[in-house]
Write an enzyme that holds these catalytic residues in place. Structure first.
Site, PDB file in Angstrom:
ATOM      1  N   ASN A 176       0.854  -1.192   0.000  1.00 41.41           N
ATOM      2  CA  ASN A 176       0.000   0.000   0.000  1.00 41.41           C
ATOM      3  C   ASN A 176       0.889   1.240   0.000  1.00 41.41           C
ATOM      4  O   ASN A 176       1.707   1.430   0.913  1.00 41.41           O
ATOM      5  CB  ASN A 176      -0.888  -0.046   1.258  1.00 41.41           C
ATOM      6  CG  ASN A 176      -1.851   1.128   1.318  1.00 41.41           C
ATOM      7  OD1 ASN A 176      -1.460   2.268   1.087  1.00 41.41           O
ATOM      8  ND2 ASN A 176      -3.095   0.864   1.645  1.00 41.41           N
ATOM      9  N   ASP A 211      -0.135   4.483  -0.066  1.00 43.17           N
ATOM     10  CA  ASP A 211      -0.844   5.715   0.307  1.00 43.17           C
ATOM     11  C   ASP A 211       0.051   6.734   1.025  1.00 43.17           C
ATOM     12  O   ASP A 211      -0.063   7.943   0.814  1.00 43.17           O
ATOM     13  CB  ASP A 211      -2.028   5.394   1.229  1.00 43.17           C
ATOM     14  CG  ASP A 211      -3.139   4.666   0.504  1.00 43.17           C
ATOM     15  OD1 ASP A 211      -3.108   4.647  -0.748  1.00 43.17           O
ATOM     16  OD2 ASP A 211      -4.029   4.117   1.175  1.00 43.17           O
ATOM     17  N   HIS A 212       0.924   6.218   1.914  1.00 45.67           N
ATOM     18  CA  HIS A 212       1.674   7.168   2.738  1.00 45.67           C
ATOM     19  C   HIS A 212       2.864   7.797   2.020  1.00 45.67           C
ATOM     20  O   HIS A 212       3.454   8.749   2.525  1.00 45.67           O
ATOM     21  CB  HIS A 212       2.046   6.544   4.076  1.00 45.67           C
ATOM     22  CG  HIS A 212       0.804   6.260   4.876  1.00 45.67           C
ATOM     23  ND1 HIS A 212      -0.158   7.241   5.081  1.00 45.67           N
ATOM     24  CD2 HIS A 212       0.325   5.142   5.450  1.00 45.67           C
ATOM     25  CE1 HIS A 212      -1.157   6.712   5.778  1.00 45.67           C
ATOM     26  NE2 HIS A 212      -0.902   5.445   5.999  1.00 45.67           N
ATOM     27  N   ARG A 271       3.950  18.768   1.334  1.00 46.68           N
ATOM     28  CA  ARG A 271       4.608  19.909   0.691  1.00 46.68           C
ATOM     29  C   ARG A 271       3.845  20.392  -0.549  1.00 46.68           C
ATOM     30  O   ARG A 271       4.182  21.400  -1.122  1.00 46.68           O
ATOM     31  CB  ARG A 271       6.034  19.526   0.283  1.00 46.68           C
ATOM     32  CG  ARG A 271       7.053  19.701   1.366  1.00 46.68           C
ATOM     33  CD  ARG A 271       7.249  21.181   1.644  1.00 46.68           C
ATOM     34  NE  ARG A 271       8.093  21.400   2.805  1.00 46.68           N
ATOM     35  CZ  ARG A 271       9.394  21.647   2.739  1.00 46.68           C
ATOM     36  NH1 ARG A 271      10.008  21.679   1.580  1.00 46.68           N
ATOM     37  NH2 ARG A 271      10.064  21.852   3.831  1.00 46.68           N
ATOM     38  N   HIS A 291      -5.758   3.652  -1.664  1.00 44.29           N
ATOM     39  CA  HIS A 291      -7.122   3.982  -1.225  1.00 44.29           C
ATOM     40  C   HIS A 291      -7.464   5.392  -1.702  1.00 44.29           C
ATOM     41  O   HIS A 291      -6.898   6.373  -1.217  1.00 44.29           O
ATOM     42  CB  HIS A 291      -7.167   3.892   0.313  1.00 44.29           C
ATOM     43  CG  HIS A 291      -8.526   4.102   0.896  1.00 44.29           C
ATOM     44  ND1 HIS A 291      -8.783   3.948   2.235  1.00 44.29           N
ATOM     45  CD2 HIS A 291      -9.718   4.468   0.347  1.00 44.29           C
ATOM     46  CE1 HIS A 291     -10.063   4.193   2.487  1.00 44.29           C
ATOM     47  NE2 HIS A 291     -10.646   4.527   1.360  1.00 44.29           N
ATOM     48  N   ARG A 324      -9.556   8.067  -1.232  1.00 47.39           N
ATOM     49  CA  ARG A 324     -10.530   8.492  -0.218  1.00 47.39           C
ATOM     50  C   ARG A 324     -11.387   9.638  -0.723  1.00 47.39           C
ATOM     51  O   ARG A 324     -10.969  10.415  -1.578  1.00 47.39           O
ATOM     52  CB  ARG A 324      -9.797   8.961   1.045  1.00 47.39           C
ATOM     53  CG  ARG A 324      -9.364   7.822   1.945  1.00 47.39           C
ATOM     54  CD  ARG A 324      -8.735   8.356   3.214  1.00 47.39           C
ATOM     55  NE  ARG A 324      -8.592   7.294   4.190  1.00 47.39           N
ATOM     56  CZ  ARG A 324      -9.511   6.989   5.105  1.00 47.39           C
ATOM     57  NH1 ARG A 324     -10.614   7.690   5.211  1.00 47.39           N
ATOM     58  NH2 ARG A 324      -9.299   5.994   5.940  1.00 47.39           N
ATOM     59  N   ARG A 327      -7.145  12.679   0.775  1.00 47.71           N
ATOM     60  CA  ARG A 327      -6.094  13.144   1.683  1.00 47.71           C
ATOM     61  C   ARG A 327      -4.704  12.633   1.296  1.00 47.71           C
ATOM     62  O   ARG A 327      -3.703  13.218   1.657  1.00 47.71           O
ATOM     63  CB  ARG A 327      -6.403  12.764   3.129  1.00 47.71           C
ATOM     64  CG  ARG A 327      -6.289  11.286   3.413  1.00 47.71           C
ATOM     65  CD  ARG A 327      -6.430  10.987   4.885  1.00 47.71           C
ATOM     66  NE  ARG A 327      -7.781  11.182   5.352  1.00 47.71           N
ATOM     67  CZ  ARG A 327      -8.290  10.542   6.414  1.00 47.71           C
ATOM     68  NH1 ARG A 327      -7.535   9.723   7.102  1.00 47.71           N
ATOM     69  NH2 ARG A 327      -9.536  10.730   6.788  1.00 47.71           N
ATOM     70  N   GLU A 380      -8.634   0.453  -3.185  1.00 49.34           N
ATOM     71  CA  GLU A 380      -9.543   0.476  -2.022  1.00 49.34           C
ATOM     72  C   GLU A 380     -10.501   1.635  -2.190  1.00 49.34           C
ATOM     73  O   GLU A 380     -10.098   2.736  -2.562  1.00 49.34           O
ATOM     74  CB  GLU A 380      -8.744   0.668  -0.732  1.00 49.34           C
ATOM     75  CG  GLU A 380      -7.902  -0.510  -0.367  1.00 49.34           C
ATOM     76  CD  GLU A 380      -7.088  -0.232   0.891  1.00 49.34           C
ATOM     77  OE1 GLU A 380      -7.268   0.814   1.532  1.00 49.34           O
ATOM     78  OE2 GLU A 380      -6.253  -1.082   1.215  1.00 49.34           O
ATOM     79  N   THR A 387      -7.303   6.359   9.954  1.00 44.94           N
ATOM     80  CA  THR A 387      -7.155   5.282   8.987  1.00 44.94           C
ATOM     81  C   THR A 387      -8.433   4.445   9.038  1.00 44.94           C
ATOM     82  O   THR A 387      -9.296   4.721   9.864  1.00 44.94           O
ATOM     83  CB  THR A 387      -5.896   4.425   9.285  1.00 44.94           C
ATOM     84  OG1 THR A 387      -5.778   3.398   8.311  1.00 44.94           O
ATOM     85  CG2 THR A 387      -5.950   3.808  10.675  1.00 44.94           C
ATOM     86  N   THR A 388      -8.553   3.438   8.163  1.00 42.08           N
ATOM     87  CA  THR A 388      -9.776   2.625   8.153  1.00 42.08           C
ATOM     88  C   THR A 388      -9.905   1.913   9.503  1.00 42.08           C
ATOM     89  O   THR A 388      -9.084   1.070   9.849  1.00 42.08           O
ATOM     90  CB  THR A 388      -9.708   1.579   7.011  1.00 42.08           C
ATOM     91  OG1 THR A 388      -9.242   2.250   5.836  1.00 42.08           O
ATOM     92  CG2 THR A 388     -11.065   0.973   6.758  1.00 42.08           C
ATOM     93  N   GLU A 402     -11.149  -9.437   2.537  1.00 43.00           N
ATOM     94  CA  GLU A 402      -9.875  -9.101   3.173  1.00 43.00           C
ATOM     95  C   GLU A 402     -10.172  -8.980   4.655  1.00 43.00           C
ATOM     96  O   GLU A 402     -11.006  -8.160   5.057  1.00 43.00           O
ATOM     97  CB  GLU A 402      -9.296  -7.792   2.619  1.00 43.00           C
ATOM     98  CG  GLU A 402      -7.986  -7.431   3.332  1.00 43.00           C
ATOM     99  CD  GLU A 402      -7.247  -6.259   2.698  1.00 43.00           C
ATOM    100  OE1 GLU A 402      -7.333  -6.076   1.463  1.00 43.00           O
ATOM    101  OE2 GLU A 402      -6.589  -5.518   3.449  1.00 43.00           O
ATOM    102  N   HIS A 428      -3.921  -4.686   7.474  1.00 45.34           N
ATOM    103  CA  HIS A 428      -4.103  -3.557   8.386  1.00 45.34           C
ATOM    104  C   HIS A 428      -3.326  -3.790   9.678  1.00 45.34           C
ATOM    105  O   HIS A 428      -3.599  -4.733  10.400  1.00 45.34           O
ATOM    106  CB  HIS A 428      -5.570  -3.275   8.722  1.00 45.34           C
ATOM    107  CG  HIS A 428      -5.787  -1.805   8.998  1.00 45.34           C
ATOM    108  ND1 HIS A 428      -5.388  -1.205  10.159  1.00 45.34           N
ATOM    109  CD2 HIS A 428      -6.313  -0.826   8.233  1.00 45.34           C
ATOM    110  CE1 HIS A 428      -5.673   0.087  10.108  1.00 45.34           C
ATOM    111  NE2 HIS A 428      -6.224   0.343   8.933  1.00 45.34           N
ATOM    112  N   GLY A 429      -2.350  -2.918   9.897  1.00 46.10           N
ATOM    113  CA  GLY A 429      -1.568  -2.978  11.140  1.00 46.10           C
ATOM    114  C   GLY A 429      -0.513  -4.079  11.153  1.00 46.10           C
ATOM    115  O   GLY A 429       0.165  -4.268  12.164  1.00 46.10           O
ATOM    116  N   GLY A 463       1.043  -1.497   4.347  1.00 46.98           N
ATOM    117  CA  GLY A 463       1.486  -0.163   3.947  1.00 46.98           C
ATOM    118  C   GLY A 463       2.347   0.528   4.976  1.00 46.98           C
ATOM    119  O   GLY A 463       3.553   0.682   4.810  1.00 46.98           O
TER     120      GLY A 463
END
Ligand code: PXP
Length: 236
Positions: free
Chosen positions: A6, A8-9, A17, A42, A44, A48, A69, A99-100, A150, A190-191, A212
């Site tokens: 993932n 996303d980050h 920035r 994802h 969203r 974001r 996602e 987060t989700t 999932e 997740h996590g 992710g």
């Protein structure tokens, strides 16, 4: 077991920035070159992190599979039908969440979920439902036409190393067994991190893990020495 990364980050950092660095496409390429079997992202409602132009760029450049996602939102469904990712993962979405936070309540909105995913399935997109490892949710998911679930591993990850770990882990194991018995394929995520991921091997038949935050976090430290040395070299 396959690894979906993932990214996303990477976009979270870029958006801090407002420029183009770090480049999400490059991040996806590096993940693929190092064994990622799919790239997850994802889109969203509040955009974001990942933005529309990112998913359009990803679909044109990925060598593996795009797993998009998304929440049950008509405008995102339209984008999914336009870009036709290999798969979508339907997630719940609350604007204020960091987060989700939980799985999708499929049992409580069976008709709505079934109707929402139908055009996606008709377009040949694989559909996965992100659910808590809960028997009721697994049984409902099997009635929707989705090919995958999932399992949300967040509670297991939070309890890892504490006495509740086993309870949370057994929920995952039982949910996976039931899902497979009902004809669903099973992913998880997740996590998950470098400490807790090894127990996923104890769950038979898991197809893919989507990870992710821990990968991107680790990359900061594994890459920081080179980055500082390079800058020091340039300015000496
Ligand atoms: N799977 C789903 C459905 C998610 O929503 C997320 C977080 O975006 C992940 C996996 C990855 O979670 P993490 O970033 O904690 O590895």
């Amino acid at each position: 077991m396959l690894l979906g990364v993932n990214i996303d980050h990477i976009a979270t950092l870029r958006n801090a920035r407002g420029g183009v660095e770090p480049d999400v496409i490059k991040a996806a390429q590096i993940a693929e070159e190092n064994g990622a079997t799919s790239i997850t992202t994802h889109l969203r409602e509040d955009r974001r992190h990942i933005k529309d132009e990112d998913v359009y760029a990803l679909i044109n450049t990925l060598k593996t599979r795009l797993n998009l996602e998304m929440a049950m939102a008509d405008d995102i469904q339209e984008i999914a039908l336009d870009i036709k990712p290999y798969s979508i993962c339907l997630v719940p979405e609350r604007r204020q969440e960091v987060t989700t936070e939980g799985g999708l309540d499929v049992a409580g909105q069976l008709e709505k979920v079934t109707e929402f995913i139908k055009p996606l399935l008709d377009a040949g997109i694989i559909v996965s439902l992100f659910i808590d490892p809960d028997i009721k949710q697994v049984e409902a998911s099997a009635k929707t036409g989705a090919q995958f679930i999932e399992m949300h591993t967040g509670s297991y990850a939070e309890c890892f190393g504490y006495k509740e770990e086993e309870i949370e882990f057994q929920k995952l194991k039982k949910a996976a067994e039931l899902a497979q018995k009902l004809g669903l394929k099973v992913n998880a995520g997740h996590g998950l991190n470098y400490e807790n991921v090894h127990r996923m091997h104890e769950i038979k038949g898991l197809c893919e893990l989507n990870i992710g935050h821990s990968i991107i976090s680790r990359a900061v430290f594994t890459g920081l020495s080179e980055a500082v040395c390079k800058m020091k070299d340039l300015i000496k």
